[in-house]
Motif scaffolding. Structure first.
Motif, mmCIF file in Angstrom:
data_model
loop_
_atom_site.group_PDB
_atom_site.id
_atom_site.type_symbol
_atom_site.label_atom_id
_atom_site.label_comp_id
_atom_site.label_asym_id
_atom_site.label_seq_id
_atom_site.Cartn_x
_atom_site.Cartn_y
_atom_site.Cartn_z
ATOM 1 N N CYS A 467 1.033 -1.117 0.056
ATOM 2 C CA CYS A 467 -0.146 -0.317 -0.138
ATOM 3 C C CYS A 467 1.170 1.314 0.095
ATOM 4 O O CYS A 467 0.838 2.122 -0.406
ATOM 5 C CB CYS A 467 -1.085 0.164 1.219
ATOM 6 S SG CYS A 467 -2.155 -1.180 1.054
ATOM 7 N N LEU A 472 -2.009 2.778 -2.113
ATOM 8 C CA LEU A 472 -3.062 2.337 -2.682
ATOM 9 C C LEU A 472 -3.987 2.099 -1.245
ATOM 10 O O LEU A 472 -2.791 2.498 -0.155
ATOM 11 C CB LEU A 472 -3.310 0.715 -3.927
ATOM 12 C CG LEU A 472 -2.598 0.694 -5.171
ATOM 13 C CD1 LEU A 472 -2.444 -0.452 -5.497
ATOM 14 C CD2 LEU A 472 -2.720 1.597 -5.836
ATOM 15 N N ASP A 476 -8.503 -1.234 -2.460
ATOM 16 C CA ASP A 476 -7.777 -1.589 -4.183
ATOM 17 C C ASP A 476 -7.540 -3.258 -4.244
ATOM 18 O O ASP A 476 -6.664 -3.744 -5.211
ATOM 19 C CB ASP A 476 -7.102 -0.611 -4.309
ATOM 20 C CG ASP A 476 -6.904 0.233 -4.513
ATOM 21 O OD1 ASP A 476 -8.274 0.667 -4.557
ATOM 22 O OD2 ASP A 476 -6.535 1.313 -3.637
ATOM 23 N N ARG A 492 -7.098 -4.501 -8.510
ATOM 24 C CA ARG A 492 -7.909 -3.641 -9.289
ATOM 25 C C ARG A 492 -7.305 -3.275 -10.526
ATOM 26 O O ARG A 492 -6.443 -2.864 -10.577
ATOM 27 C CB ARG A 492 -8.249 -2.653 -8.622
ATOM 28 C CG ARG A 492 -9.725 -2.904 -7.360
ATOM 29 C CD ARG A 492 -10.495 -1.678 -7.080
ATOM 30 N NE ARG A 492 -11.173 -2.058 -6.018
ATOM 31 C CZ ARG A 492 -12.490 -3.183 -5.864
ATOM 32 N NH1 ARG A 492 -12.923 -3.016 -6.915
ATOM 33 N NH2 ARG A 492 -12.629 -3.147 -4.430
ATOM 34 N N ASP A 494 -8.400 -1.410 -12.325
ATOM 35 C CA ASP A 494 -7.671 -0.343 -13.013
ATOM 36 C C ASP A 494 -6.282 0.531 -11.886
ATOM 37 O O ASP A 494 -6.373 1.538 -11.923
ATOM 38 C CB ASP A 494 -9.467 0.762 -12.822
ATOM 39 C CG ASP A 494 -9.890 0.471 -11.754
ATOM 40 O OD1 ASP A 494 -9.170 -0.183 -10.982
ATOM 41 O OD2 ASP A 494 -10.807 1.210 -10.972
ATOM 42 N N LYS A 495 -6.236 -0.511 -11.351
ATOM 43 C CA LYS A 495 -5.417 0.857 -10.335
ATOM 44 C C LYS A 495 -3.769 0.197 -10.438
ATOM 45 O O LYS A 495 -2.843 0.529 -10.405
ATOM 46 C CB LYS A 495 -5.605 -0.045 -9.185
ATOM 47 C CG LYS A 495 -6.435 0.816 -8.049
ATOM 48 C CD LYS A 495 -6.645 2.978 -8.745
ATOM 49 C CE LYS A 495 -7.755 3.281 -7.786
ATOM 50 N NZ LYS A 495 -7.940 4.062 -7.338
ATOM 51 N N ALA A 498 -1.386 2.355 -12.396
ATOM 52 C CA ALA A 498 -0.436 3.758 -10.670
ATOM 53 C C ALA A 498 0.205 2.879 -10.485
ATOM 54 O O ALA A 498 0.886 3.623 -9.728
ATOM 55 C CB ALA A 498 -1.886 4.024 -10.473
ATOM 56 N N PHE A 499 -0.059 1.365 -10.020
ATOM 57 C CA PHE A 499 0.764 1.048 -9.103
ATOM 58 C C PHE A 499 2.155 1.057 -9.640
ATOM 59 O O PHE A 499 3.036 0.938 -8.949
ATOM 60 C CB PHE A 499 -0.136 -0.210 -8.389
ATOM 61 C CG PHE A 499 1.024 -1.718 -8.245
ATOM 62 C CD1 PHE A 499 1.061 -1.122 -6.452
ATOM 63 C CD2 PHE A 499 1.007 -2.333 -8.369
ATOM 64 C CE1 PHE A 499 1.733 -1.875 -5.662
ATOM 65 C CE2 PHE A 499 2.105 -3.811 -7.541
ATOM 66 C CZ PHE A 499 2.288 -2.867 -6.392
#
Length: 638
Positions: A467, A472, A476, A492, A494-495, A498-499
């Motif tokens: 996290c 996140l 998530d 997820r 959609d994440k 970004a991760f």
């Protein structure tokens, strides 16, 4: 019925007898042993007082001068014994009866003097009465009747041996009456052993437990149990309320909490002396205290005339205890409320207790702060002060001349609320007692993280690291699977980008653990399971596992090949037999179990203290035989 007893009942306002009182005073039952089951608060005390009156009074209306006791009444607790004595005092008072009590916590010397002066009826607890019998301070030769009140509770509290001792010491021709809310097997066995042709009496009210008590099962959140108790007390505003807890520690905790919130509260528990317990009950009767927090044992036999509310702060462990607790209210025709505080984890237990006790409870949530305020408003508007004409209007006219009607009304409401403890805001309880199911996770992407059980990776440590590194939240992440040498996490869809961007080009997290994005979900079912203990694999085993592993590529956790090869090339340790043949050391003798030689005819050396003379001599002899030690030098003169 004796005229003196009828006069005593009339003075107390009795116009009709209760069901149990009518049943036990039936003339056809005179002289018979009775086994009576009736709910608490049904008038049993006056009932057995009337039942044994013909036996101990005979044909007269007045007692003869007191000598040896004529009747024994045995109760499980001090409070109940003292309450029974108060009831029998006014019942037998016009007949000139002398009563004595023998209960734990009181001065035994005073009790012995009272018994020596003479008493017609003795009310006692089992343990203290047995002490008096063993000390020959009470004479049971004249006993005509014995009453066991709350017999089932005496067995539950462990008094069976004391009861059997007392019943065996009493004359055989006496009457024995047993009164109990329930008749379990232990009571039936006791009745069969010490009663003669006992007549079983069950009142009609037995088919419907505590009809004058409204049962409420109140669902509360786990952290709001104490706040719910405060709101229940405030919602009902009963003249007397009894709060039950299971332990002394909980009694002390609740007493302190309620006292801090402005309630006039007293406590009853086994750690208090009899004097302290008596003062606490007297404060409840006088109105100096409105709430009593007690354990089950301390509250046995409590009879408060204005007790309209019982709160079970902690659920009891049996349905019999639930009935006894609730029976403290709804007595002698009065209405009462029994409220059970039910956090989610205790819901099943509450349902089971109600089912076994054959009770129907109304399930609801604990009163909210708004509900308490609305109830306060209703009580305020229903106050008789609104209908009482004032003696003087000077103060009212002065207020109207200085303030508006709205200001006066607002001030009155604030003053009314200041006299009461503020209600608590409660959370929404989970009615089922189980956590709410998690919503479907939706589309996701899997990642592998270097390190697994072998490296000590745990979910509770890995999740915060991911996290923090990926920016996140816990929501998530989906499934987390910790394997032997690596871990897999679901994020997820959609994440995912970004991760990856947050991790940077090196794709590592805390501890330089490499993270790899997987094209598909890992096939955990078909993974080869490592054998042996973690950390004991050789380099060859690691290489074999890697060759047959069809998992996605991930950074290897195998140690450097040179080190592994060096360890593999290190000569293995020789077995014990080979080490024994090393030059310069004597071969060890093979032995069997418990130090015995494995071959017959050879005696193994005994095991003694390491520094004993015998062992030192044997060690020196062994060295001499092997040529590894010089011959022993003899001292001059020997």
């Amino acid at each position: 019925m004796k005229q003196t007893l009828a006069d005593a009942l009339a003075q107390q306002g009795y116009t009709t007898l209760t069901q149990v009182q009518q049943a036990v005073t039936d003339p056809e039952l005179a002289g018979s042993d009775l086994l009576v089951s009736a709910q608490t608060g049904s008038g049993k005390t006056v009932g057995f007082g009337l039942a044994i009156a013909p036996t101990i009074l005979g044909e007269t209306d007045h007692f003869a001068p007191a000598a040896s006791p004529l009747a024994l009444v045995i109760a499980p607790t001090r409070e109940l014994a003292l309450q029974v004595r108060r009831e029998l005092t006014w019942l037998y008072g016009p007949a000139g009866a002398q009563l004595a009590s023998c209960v734990g916590g009181m001065d035994m010397r005073d009790e012995r003097r009272a018994l020596a002066r003479g008493a017609h009826v003795v009310v006692a607890t089992p343990g203290r009465l047995r002490d008096h019998i063993m000390r020959d301070s009470i004479d049971l030769s004249a006993i005509r009747a014995i009453v066991l009140d709350e017999a089932d509770e005496m067995l539950d509290l462990g008094f069976q041996d004391d009861l059997e001792f007392i019943l065996a010491a009493a004359p055989e021709g006496r009457r024995t009456l047993m009164f109990s809310a329930t008749v379990p097997r232990g009571i039936a066995n006791l009745a069969g052993k010490y009663q003669t042709d006992a007549i079983r009496i069950t009142t009609a009210a037995e088919t419907r437990q505590h009809s004058d008590i409204a049962y409420q099962a109140l669902s509360v959140a786990a952290r709001d149990t104490e706040n719910a108790i405060i709101n229940v007390l405030r919602y009902h505003e009963a003249p007397n309320a009894l709060v039950f807890a299971n332990t002394r520690a909980m009694v002390n905790r609740l007493t302190t909490r309620l006292s801090n919130r402005g309630f006039s509260v007293v406590a009853l528990s086994g750690e208090l002396s009899q004097t302290e317990r008596t003062h606490a009950l007297q404060a409840m009767r006088d109105g100096r205290a409105r709430v009593c927090v007690a354990t089950d044992v301390a509250a046995r036999g409590i009879d408060l005339p204005s007790l309209d509310l019982v709160i079970h702060a902690e659920l009891p462990n049996s349905h019999e205890t639930l009935l006894h607790r609730s029976g403290r209210t709804g007595r002698a025709g009065r209405k009462g409320v029994s409220a059970l505080i039910v956090p989610p984890a205790a819901r099943k237990k509450c349902e089971r207790l109600l089912k076994f006790a054959k009770l129907t409870a109304e399930w609801d949530e604990a009163p909210s702060a708004d509900a308490v305020r609305a109830r306060d408003m209703d009580r305020m508007l229903a106050d008789p002060a609104w209908q009482t004409p004032p003696e003087s209007l000077d103060a009212a006219e002065a207020l109207l001349a200085r303030f508006s009607a709205e200001q006066i009304a607002a001030a009155y409401v604030r003053l009314y609320e200041s006299r009461h403890s503020a209600p608590e805001e409660l959370s929404d309880p989970v009615a089922t007692g189980k956590p709410e199911p998690r919503a479907p996770f939706g589309p996701s992407t899997w990642f592998s993280v270097e390190g697994g059980r072998k490296a000590g990776v745990e979910t509770r440590r890995l999740l915060p690291i991911l996290c923090k590194a990926g920016g996140l939240t816990r929501d998530d992440f989906g499934a987390i699977r910790i394997q032997f040498d690596e871990s897999y996490v679901e994020i997820r869809a959609d994440k995912a980008d970004a991760f990856i961007a947050a991790l940077g080009p090196e794709m590592t997290v805390e501890g330089n653990a490499r993270v790899t994005r997987l094209a598909t979900a890992p096939d955990l079912e078909n993974r080869p399971k490592p054998s042996g203990k973690p950390g004991r694999k050789t380099a060859a085993r690691h290489t074999r596992d890697a060759a047959h592993d069809d998992r996605p590529a991930v950074a290897s956790t195998v140690e450097d090949p040179p080190k592994a090869v060096a360890r593999a090339a290190k000569p293995a340790r020789k077995p014990a037999a080979a080490r024994a043949d090393t030059p310069g050391k004597p071969p060890s003798k093979p032995t069997g179990g418990k130090g015995k030689p494995s071959s017959p005819g050879r005696k193994a050396p005994s095991v003694g203290k390491p520094n004993s003379k015998k062992n030192k001599a044997r060690a020196a002899a062994a060295k001499a035989r092997s040529g590894d030690a010089p011959p022993k030098r003899r001292k001059p003169g020997k």
